[in-house]
Structures are given as structure tokens and as C-alpha cells.
Design a protein around this motif. Structure first.
Motif, short mmCIF file in Angstrom:
data_model
loop_
_atom_site.label_atom_id
_atom_site.label_comp_id
_atom_site.label_asym_id
_atom_site.label_seq_id
_atom_site.Cartn_x
_atom_site.Cartn_y
_atom_site.Cartn_z
N LYS A 1 39.57 -61.23 43.23
CA LYS A 1 38.95 -62.05 44.29
C LYS A 1 39.48 -63.47 44.06
N LEU A 2 40.04 -64.15 45.14
CA LEU A 2 40.73 -65.54 44.86
C LEU A 2 39.30 -66.38 44.82
N ILE A 3 39.40 -67.52 43.67
CA ILE A 3 38.23 -68.35 43.58
C ILE A 3 38.69 -69.83 43.56
N GLY A 4 39.99 -70.07 43.63
CA GLY A 4 40.41 -71.30 43.42
C GLY A 4 41.78 -71.45 43.59
N GLN A 5 42.37 -72.43 44.15
CA GLN A 5 43.82 -72.78 44.18
C GLN A 5 44.28 -74.12 43.43
N MET A 6 45.09 -74.02 42.78
CA MET A 6 45.63 -75.13 41.78
C MET A 6 46.58 -76.24 42.65
N ALA A 7 46.15 -76.63 43.84
CA ALA A 7 46.90 -77.42 44.55
C ALA A 7 45.80 -78.61 45.00
N LEU A 8 46.51 -79.84 45.23
CA LEU A 8 45.71 -81.08 45.59
C LEU A 8 45.08 -80.62 47.01
N THR A 9 45.90 -80.18 47.97
CA THR A 9 45.48 -79.89 49.18
C THR A 9 45.43 -78.40 49.49
N PRO A 10 44.32 -77.69 50.33
CA PRO A 10 44.39 -76.30 50.42
C PRO A 10 45.69 -75.73 51.13
N GLU A 11 46.14 -74.60 50.56
CA GLU A 11 47.10 -73.98 51.54
C GLU A 11 46.76 -73.38 52.80
N PRO A 12 47.40 -73.71 53.85
CA PRO A 12 47.08 -73.24 55.12
C PRO A 12 46.55 -71.86 55.42
N GLU A 13 47.32 -70.90 54.55
CA GLU A 13 46.89 -69.65 54.74
C GLU A 13 45.48 -69.34 53.97
N PHE A 14 44.95 -70.26 53.11
CA PHE A 14 43.95 -69.74 52.45
C PHE A 14 42.99 -71.23 52.59
N PRO A 15 42.60 -71.33 53.65
CA PRO A 15 41.74 -72.54 53.92
C PRO A 15 40.23 -72.54 53.31
N ASN A 16 39.93 -71.36 53.03
CA ASN A 16 38.34 -71.26 52.60
C ASN A 16 38.40 -70.96 50.99
N VAL A 17 39.51 -71.07 50.41
CA VAL A 17 39.57 -71.09 48.89
C VAL A 17 39.48 -72.45 48.33
N PRO A 18 38.56 -72.76 47.49
CA PRO A 18 38.49 -74.30 47.30
C PRO A 18 39.72 -74.73 46.30
N THR A 19 40.08 -76.12 46.10
CA THR A 19 41.19 -76.34 45.44
C THR A 19 40.55 -76.77 43.97
N VAL A 20 41.10 -76.54 42.80
CA VAL A 20 40.59 -76.99 41.72
C VAL A 20 40.33 -78.45 41.43
N ALA A 21 41.22 -79.03 42.31
CA ALA A 21 41.16 -80.60 42.32
C ALA A 21 39.87 -81.13 42.90
N GLU A 22 39.27 -80.43 43.68
CA GLU A 22 37.75 -80.81 44.20
C GLU A 22 36.97 -81.02 43.21
N THR A 23 37.08 -80.00 42.19
CA THR A 23 36.05 -80.13 40.77
C THR A 23 36.47 -81.03 39.97
N ILE A 24 38.03 -80.77 39.68
CA ILE A 24 38.48 -81.52 38.58
C ILE A 24 39.70 -82.22 39.19
N PRO A 25 39.65 -83.30 39.49
CA PRO A 25 40.73 -84.30 40.17
C PRO A 25 41.93 -84.34 39.38
N GLY A 26 43.08 -84.27 40.22
CA GLY A 26 44.55 -84.21 39.70
C GLY A 26 45.04 -82.87 39.06
N ILE A 27 44.40 -81.93 39.04
CA ILE A 27 44.98 -80.78 38.24
C ILE A 27 45.46 -80.01 39.47
N SER A 28 46.83 -79.75 39.22
CA SER A 28 47.71 -78.81 40.29
C SER A 28 48.78 -77.92 39.60
#
Length: 315
Positions: free
Chosen positions: A214-241
Motif C-alpha cells: 500500500k502506498l503511504i508516502g511520496q518523496m516529492a515536494l508536491t503531490p504527483e497528480p496521479e496520486f493526490p491522496n498519497v501524502p508527501t514525505v515533505a509534509e512531515t519532514i520538510p525538504g526531503i524528496s
């Protein structure tokens, strides 16, 4: 004078007729991996267009050095190319001070086979979590007990895990799979021996569809359009991608007309309906880049990752 003109024209004619024999693309990733499959789709399309076989040879190991050195030292005639992921162009040079090759001097960029592929964190549903913040909370409640299996040591997913652990202060145990890569890690997740992995979503398509991951996080600064409901890691730990890629490159002294021919062929292959459909089936993003754009992209990734690799490399 006529003889001199004929001699001068001959090399240009040879380059115009390129290729006249099989081309070999050497990859530092395991056969059957998503990047290998994508490269084979390009190779099949080029074979059909050029009437010459374009072969793909998997030579993983040493963080990409084995494949990179094989191509850097090959004849600069366009018939031996490398499919270079982040491990070769952004991780390896920062890990080791003395390498037999210089990735910024020994290769000429052709374009991107796979460009801008965000890495995702995927976990076993058995963990009972749905988001990256929940994953962090679980890891902190069980320091060192949550194991994240990644592609082999020195790859981008491996270092993404180390950065998550050390810069992000998430007490996970990162386990690189030098034999079998991400596919071996996924097998161990299904067997309960590790709990999560980090990879481009295209490399996880099967187990995601079967419900084993199950996808739980994406290592992007902003969400990928295909996965808007998967939180970015940067929301919890700023700057990580972490952004994966696969660059196509030739030995540095390859003549410019041949490089243009190769770049044109790659661009046309990526635009072909067959390759577009194959990439869509795999979930691989297409980002058609010129050689100059590819060079600039890699230089930017090096600026991001070299300090991190030097800081967090295992001692």
C-alpha cells in the motif's frame, strides 16, 4: 583534389547511415526490473525503425560502476551505450573519491529513457497504517524494528531510506538488497521479513494491484497528480524528496552527428504509440528531454544529492 574530397565525405556518409550493425545498451539494473523493461521497450522500437538490433544487457553491481566503466571505455562510435540511473550519475561519484571514470567527463548525454520518476514509500497492509505520518509514529514507537528493504547499496532508493532515517530522524532499519533488488525486498515484505520499501511506483505495480503493498508516502515536494491522496514525505519532514531517472548516454568522444541520430531515435521512440502504451501499462512517466536538458537535469540532481550522500554514506 577529388581523392581528398572523397576521403572527407566518407565519415559523414557513414554517420548518415548509422547504425549499420547492432547497438548494445548496458544497464546497471537487474534484468526484469521496471527500468530494464522500459529500456527494452525503447530498444524494440529502435530495432523496428532502424532495421538493426538494439540489444539490452543487464550488468548490475558496484553501484553502477561495472556498467558505466564498460561503456566509458568502449569505442566512441555509438554502438555501445549506457542506461544510467541515479546510482551511476548522482550517488556513486559522491560516495567514492577515486573512481576509474568521471561521469561528468566520460559520457555524452543523449536523453532520458525514464525521467522524473518520484520515489514512493510502500508498506505491508499488515502494519495497520495508511499514511506516512502513521508510519513515522509506528517507527518511533518501535525504534529499529521497522525494516525498509530497498534496491542494492548505493542506489537512489537505498540512499533515500538513509536520508529518511538520519536526516528525517525516523528510527527505521534500512536493508539494501544487493541480490534481486526491489523485487527481492518485495518478496520479503510478503513473507513478513521486512515491512516496507522505497521505489518508483512503476516498480511496484504488481504488488500494489494485488493488495500486497500500500502506498503511504511520496518523496516529492508536491503531490504527483496521479496520486493526490498519497501524502508527501515533505509534509512531515520538510525538504526531503527523491526523483529517479534513467539517462541514455554514449562515450564522450562519440561524433556529434551520431549523437544527434541517437537523440532523434530516442525522441521518436518515446513518441511512438507502442512505447507510450507500454509505459502507460507499467506506470512509467515519459519526459522527453534534449541532450542539453538531460545534462542540466543531472547536474541539478548532483547538487541536491552529493552533499547528502557524503553526509549519510555508511561508514
Amino acid at each position: 583534389m577529388l581523392v581528398a574530397v572523397a576521403i572527407g565525405v566518407a565519415p559523414a556518409q557513414a554517420q548518415d547511415q548509422f547504425p549499420t550493425k547492432p547497438i548494445r545498451i548496458v544497464l546497471p539494473v537487474p534484468a526484469g526490473s521496471a527500468l530494464d523493461v522500459a529500456t527494452r521497450a525503447i530498444a524494440d522500437e529502435l530495432t523496428a525503425r532502424w532495421g538493426q538490433q538494439v540489444l539490452v544487457e543487464a550488468r548490475p553491481g558496484a553501484g553502477g560502476l561495472i556498467a558505466g566503466q564498460a561503456v566509458a571505455t568502449a569505442a566512441p562510435d555509438g554502438y555501445t551505450l549506457v542506461g544510467g540511473p541515479a546510482s551511476l550519475f548522482t550517488i556513486l561519484p559522491a560516495q567514492k573519491d577515486k573512481l576509474p571514470i568521471d561521469v561528468n567527463k566520460d559520457f555524452a548525454h543523449i536523453g532520458m529513457i525514464v525521467g522524473s520518476a518520484v520515489l514512493f514509500i510502500a508498506a505491508s497492509p499488515k502494519l495497520g497504517i495508511s499514511t506516512f505520518p502513521e508510519f513515522v509514529a509506528l517507527a518511533k514507537s518501535k525504534p529499529g524494528q521497522i525494516a525498509v528493504g530497498t534496491n542494492g547499496a548505493g542506489t537512489l532508493p537505498h540512499f533515500a531510506g538513509l536520508v529518511l532515517e538520519k536526516k528525517g530522524n525516523v528510527p527505521i532499519t534500512v536493508v539494501p538488497y544487493n541480490q534481486g533488488g526491489t523485487m527481492a525486498a518485495v518478496s520479503d515484505i510478503m513473507g513478513g521479513r521486512v515491512h516496507a520499501t522505497i521505489e518508483g511506483v512503476f516498480g511496484l505495480r504488481g504488488p500494489l494491484q494485488s493488495g500486497d503493498l500500500k502506498l503511504i508516502g511520496q518523496m516529492a515536494l508536491t503531490p504527483e497528480p496521479e496520486f493526490p491522496n498519497v501524502p508527501t514525505v515533505a509534509e512531515t519532514i520538510p525538504g526531503i524528496s527523491a526523483i529517479g531517472f534513467m539517462n541514455l548516454a554514449a562515450p564522450a568522444a562519440t561524433p556529434e552527428p551520431i549523437l544527434r541520430r541517437l537523440a532523434e531515435g530516442l525522441r521518436e521512440a518515446l513518441d511512438s504509440p507502442k512505447v507510450k502504451q507500454r509505459y502507460a501499462d507499467l506506470g512509467i512517466p515519459i519526459r522527453n528531454m534534449t541532450p542539453a536538458q538531460t545534462k542540466a537535469f543531472i547536474e541539478n540532481e548532483q547538487k541536491v544529492w552529493w552533499p547528502l550522500v557524503k553526509e549519510f554514506s555508511p561508514q
